[in-house]
Design an enzyme around this catalytic site. Structure first.
Site, mmCIF file in Angstrom:
data_model
loop_
_atom_site.group_PDB
_atom_site.id
_atom_site.type_symbol
_atom_site.label_atom_id
_atom_site.label_comp_id
_atom_site.label_asym_id
_atom_site.label_seq_id
_atom_site.Cartn_x
_atom_site.Cartn_y
_atom_site.Cartn_z
ATOM 1 N N ASN A 44 -3.392 2.902 3.304
ATOM 2 C CA ASN A 44 -3.476 1.858 4.033
ATOM 3 C C ASN A 44 -3.940 1.048 5.112
ATOM 4 O O ASN A 44 -4.679 1.690 5.753
ATOM 5 C CB ASN A 44 -2.016 2.591 4.149
ATOM 6 C CG ASN A 44 -1.958 3.774 5.312
ATOM 7 O OD1 ASN A 44 -2.932 3.720 5.659
ATOM 8 N ND2 ASN A 44 -0.683 3.652 6.245
ATOM 9 N N GLU A 46 -3.412 -2.029 8.282
ATOM 10 C CA GLU A 46 -1.903 -2.898 8.576
ATOM 11 C C GLU A 46 -2.632 -3.342 9.528
ATOM 12 O O GLU A 46 -4.266 -3.486 9.710
ATOM 13 C CB GLU A 46 -1.167 -1.022 9.870
ATOM 14 C CG GLU A 46 -0.289 -0.127 8.863
ATOM 15 C CD GLU A 46 0.491 0.319 10.153
ATOM 16 O OE1 GLU A 46 -0.161 0.477 11.848
ATOM 17 O OE2 GLU A 46 1.536 1.371 9.480
ATOM 18 N N CYS A 55 -0.786 -1.280 1.191
ATOM 19 C CA CYS A 55 -0.331 0.536 1.583
ATOM 20 C C CYS A 55 -1.568 0.436 0.235
ATOM 21 O O CYS A 55 -2.249 -0.136 -0.666
ATOM 22 C CB CYS A 55 0.615 0.128 0.118
ATOM 23 S SG CYS A 55 2.281 -0.371 1.048
ATOM 24 N N GLU A 57 -1.603 2.285 -1.850
ATOM 25 C CA GLU A 57 -1.529 2.576 -3.340
ATOM 26 C C GLU A 57 -1.751 1.216 -4.574
ATOM 27 O O GLU A 57 -3.197 1.381 -4.932
ATOM 28 C CB GLU A 57 0.137 2.786 -4.373
ATOM 29 C CG GLU A 57 0.517 3.541 -3.857
ATOM 30 C CD GLU A 57 1.509 3.649 -2.521
ATOM 31 O OE1 GLU A 57 0.677 3.320 -1.300
ATOM 32 O OE2 GLU A 57 1.701 4.216 -1.890
ATOM 33 N N CYS A 89 6.217 2.657 -2.213
ATOM 34 C CA CYS A 89 7.230 1.488 -2.540
ATOM 35 C C CYS A 89 7.450 0.383 -3.118
ATOM 36 O O CYS A 89 6.770 0.427 -4.534
ATOM 37 C CB CYS A 89 7.305 0.777 -0.802
ATOM 38 S SG CYS A 89 5.726 -0.356 -1.397
ATOM 39 N N CYS A 92 5.071 -1.675 -4.892
ATOM 40 C CA CYS A 92 3.710 -1.303 -5.453
ATOM 41 C C CYS A 92 3.517 -0.387 -6.591
ATOM 42 O O CYS A 92 3.108 -0.217 -7.433
ATOM 43 C CB CYS A 92 3.310 0.555 -4.156
ATOM 44 S SG CYS A 92 2.670 0.211 -2.879
HETATM 45 ZN ZN ZN Z 1 3.785 0.016 -0.806
#
Ligand code: ZN
Length: 137
Positions: A44, A46, A55, A57, A89, A92
């Site tokens: 990930n 940010e 993310c 993924e 999430c 994703c």
């Molecule tokens: Zn995600």
């Protein structure tokens, strides 16, 4: 005892230290296996403008697609800071559904506790968005 594919786990673990999560301190690494058996990893990333955060993924999927992958067969999500395994999430899951199918295996691993959860993509996202609404047929 649930086991995860060693190469997927090692791929995620090997990049996990590169996770950039200074705001949430929720570090995640992921690895995916494509239709040719190749493994790609991501972490990930940010951003101070939170909405731009990406993310692990999706970074892994985009890495795979950049290298020519068009099918995702397996996904491993390694949560470094959670006692529980964490699923991808919703965003994703939708991206994974673009390249995977209902049988794509999603391994979720907590680094802290060692707990593992394994699901199929079709279970995590039973009604994915498709142009022309094919998923609702
Ligand atoms: Zn995600």
């Amino acid at each position: 005892m649930i086991r995860v594919p060693r190469d997927l786990f090692n791929a995620a673990l090997s990049v996990s230290g590169n996770s950039y999560a200074p705001y949430s301190n929720f570090h995640v690494a992921a690895a995916v296996r494509d239709e040719r058996g190749r493994v790609f990893a991501g972490v990930n990333v940010e951003n101070s403008s939170y909405g731009l955060t990406m993310c692990a993924e999706r970074v892994a999927v985009f890495n795979a697609v950049t290298q020519g992958a068009r099918g995702i067969r397996e996904v491993l999500v390694l949560a470094l800071d959670s006692d529980e395994p964490v699923p991808p999430c919703g965003a994703c899951l939708q991206v994974l559904s673009e390249f995977g199918d209902d049988d794509t295996v999603v391994y979720m691993v907590s680094w802290k506790s060692g707990r593992i959860d394994v699901r199929r993509l079709g279970e995590l996202l039973p009604s994915k968005f498709r142009l022309k609404g094919r998923s609702m047929e």
